[in-house]
Design a protein around this motif. Structure first.
Motif, short mmCIF file in Angstrom:
data_model
loop_
_atom_site.label_atom_id
_atom_site.label_comp_id
_atom_site.label_asym_id
_atom_site.label_seq_id
_atom_site.Cartn_x
_atom_site.Cartn_y
_atom_site.Cartn_z
N LYS A 94 55.03 34.24 38.38
CA LYS A 94 55.00 34.25 39.84
C LYS A 94 55.91 33.17 40.41
CE LYS A 94 50.59 34.33 39.15
NZ LYS A 94 49.13 34.44 39.09
N THR B 235 52.64 32.17 44.97
CA THR B 235 51.55 33.11 45.24
C THR B 235 50.25 32.33 45.24
OG1 THR B 235 51.05 33.62 42.93
CG2 THR B 235 52.74 34.99 43.99
N PHE C 227 45.68 33.15 45.26
CA PHE C 227 44.60 34.13 45.17
C PHE C 227 45.01 35.30 44.26
CE2 PHE C 227 44.58 32.19 49.49
CZ PHE C 227 43.62 31.24 49.20
N ASP C 228 45.41 34.93 43.03
CA ASP C 228 45.81 35.91 42.02
C ASP C 228 46.88 36.86 42.53
OD1 ASP C 228 44.09 34.84 40.08
OD2 ASP C 228 42.39 35.88 40.99
N GLY C 229 47.85 36.31 43.21
CA GLY C 229 49.00 37.08 43.62
C GLY C 229 48.82 37.85 44.93
N LYS C 230 47.64 37.77 45.53
CA LYS C 230 47.40 38.55 46.76
C LYS C 230 48.18 37.99 47.95
CE LYS C 230 42.74 39.91 45.35
NZ LYS C 230 42.56 38.81 44.39
N LYS C 231 48.42 36.68 47.92
CA LYS C 231 49.17 36.04 49.01
C LYS C 231 50.52 35.60 48.45
CE LYS C 231 48.64 31.95 51.95
NZ LYS C 231 48.20 32.25 53.29
N ARG C 232 51.57 35.87 49.19
CA ARG C 232 52.92 35.54 48.71
C ARG C 232 53.70 34.76 49.75
NH1 ARG C 232 54.60 38.52 44.35
NH2 ARG C 232 52.95 39.94 43.66
N ASP D 13 44.58 36.24 34.46
CA ASP D 13 44.71 36.60 35.88
C ASP D 13 43.79 37.76 36.26
OD1 ASP D 13 46.44 34.68 36.66
OD2 ASP D 13 48.24 35.94 36.63
N GLY E 155 40.58 36.60 36.96
CA GLY E 155 40.53 35.52 37.95
C GLY E 155 40.33 34.15 37.33
N ARG F 168 48.09 27.77 50.58
CA ARG F 168 46.88 28.56 50.37
C ARG F 168 46.07 28.69 51.65
NH1 ARG F 168 46.26 24.81 45.90
NH2 ARG F 168 46.92 25.76 43.93
#
Ligand code: TMP
Ligand code: ASP
Length: 237
Positions: free
Chosen positions: A10, A32, A34-39, A124, A127, A214
């Motif tokens: 990432k 990223t 939250f495990d890639g949810k936010k970029r 990942d 989580g 974050r």
């Protein structure tokens, strides 16, 4: 030097070189959470993460901590030994924040009586869950390796908490990873950067790390720049 992309994560790309046993880690400006949810992405992030990791690994090596670090190659790239990584994320905490504050019901910012070490599974899809030694044994990670992870985490904390304190920064918590070289020696790997540590200004409490991204706090580029400046010898005044 030939470069063959081995893996793209990432926030970094890892390359094989013609030199067996050596890798290049090139840090990207991408982030990223939250495990890639936010970029997101910001200028100078890769430079800060590579340069801070290089400075911190060199400092730790000088104090007897084995690391994968070989040298910094350019602004965003470090050369490392190639390791076989343990599937473990070692978190060490001095002040309650983030997931620990939630887990034990402390207000964020509460100093801990003694450093707390946590071992998480590096996965990942799951989580990165916090596990205990029974779980790790079940997954094939031996007790000796876990013991070394905990000891290494505490040793690194004992060196880095005063190192950052000198720069006017509280080392709230951090995450490290550990791998084994071709001769079977375990050593510190991955990175030490505002992505993987919580840094709070000692005087103002201002966050100088990835929590600004974050938590959508703004000023993330400036925070990374400030940490780079302090690690590079600039003072906080
Ligand atoms: P946490 O409080 O969210 O569990 O984070 C503890 C420390 O680990 C903090 O310094 C940030 C770092 N960290 C990572 O390096 N990678 C991650 O994926 C997460 C969630 C935290
Ligand atoms: N490892 C997390 C992710 O990529 C990032 C973090 O919170 O540090 O989603």
């Amino acid at each position: 030097m030939t470069e063959t992309l081995l893996y793209e994560g990432k926030a970094k790309k890892v390359f094989e070189t013609g030199d067996e046993g050596v890798l290049l880690h090139r840090y990207k400006d991408d982030a990223t959470a939250f495990d890639g949810k936010k970029r997101g992405s910001w200028v100078g992030k890769g430079k800060t993460n590579a340069t801070m990791s290089a400075a911190v690994f060199a400092y730790l090596e000088e104090r007897g901590v084995p690391t994968h670090f070989v040298e910094q190659v350019d602004e965003t790239t470090i050369k490392t030994k190639r390791l076989d990584m343990l599937p473990v994320e070692v978190i060490v905490r001095n002040v309650a924040a983030g997931s620990l504050a939630k887990r034990i019901g402390y207000e964020e910012g509460t100093p801990l009586k003694a450093p707390i070490v946590e071992l998480c599974l590096k996965d990942d899809a799951l989580g990165d869950p916090l596990l205990n030694w029974y779980h790790f044994r079940e997954l094939g990670v031996p007790d000796e390796d876990l013991k070394l992870c905990e000891e290494l985490g505490l040793k690194v904390n004992g060196i880095l908490a005063p190192y950052f304190d000198e720069m006017g920064v509280t080392l709230v918590d951090f995450k490290i990873e550990v791998g084994r070289d071709g001769s079977g020696n375990l050593m510190l790997a991955d990175e030490v950067s505002p992505d993987t540590c919580r840094f709070w200004d000692k005087e103002t409490g201002e966050k100088l790390d990835k929590d600004r991204f974050r938590r959508d706090m703004g000023g993330v580029e400036e925070a990374y720049e400030e940490m780079l400046r302090r690690v590079s010898g600039g003072r906080s005044e």
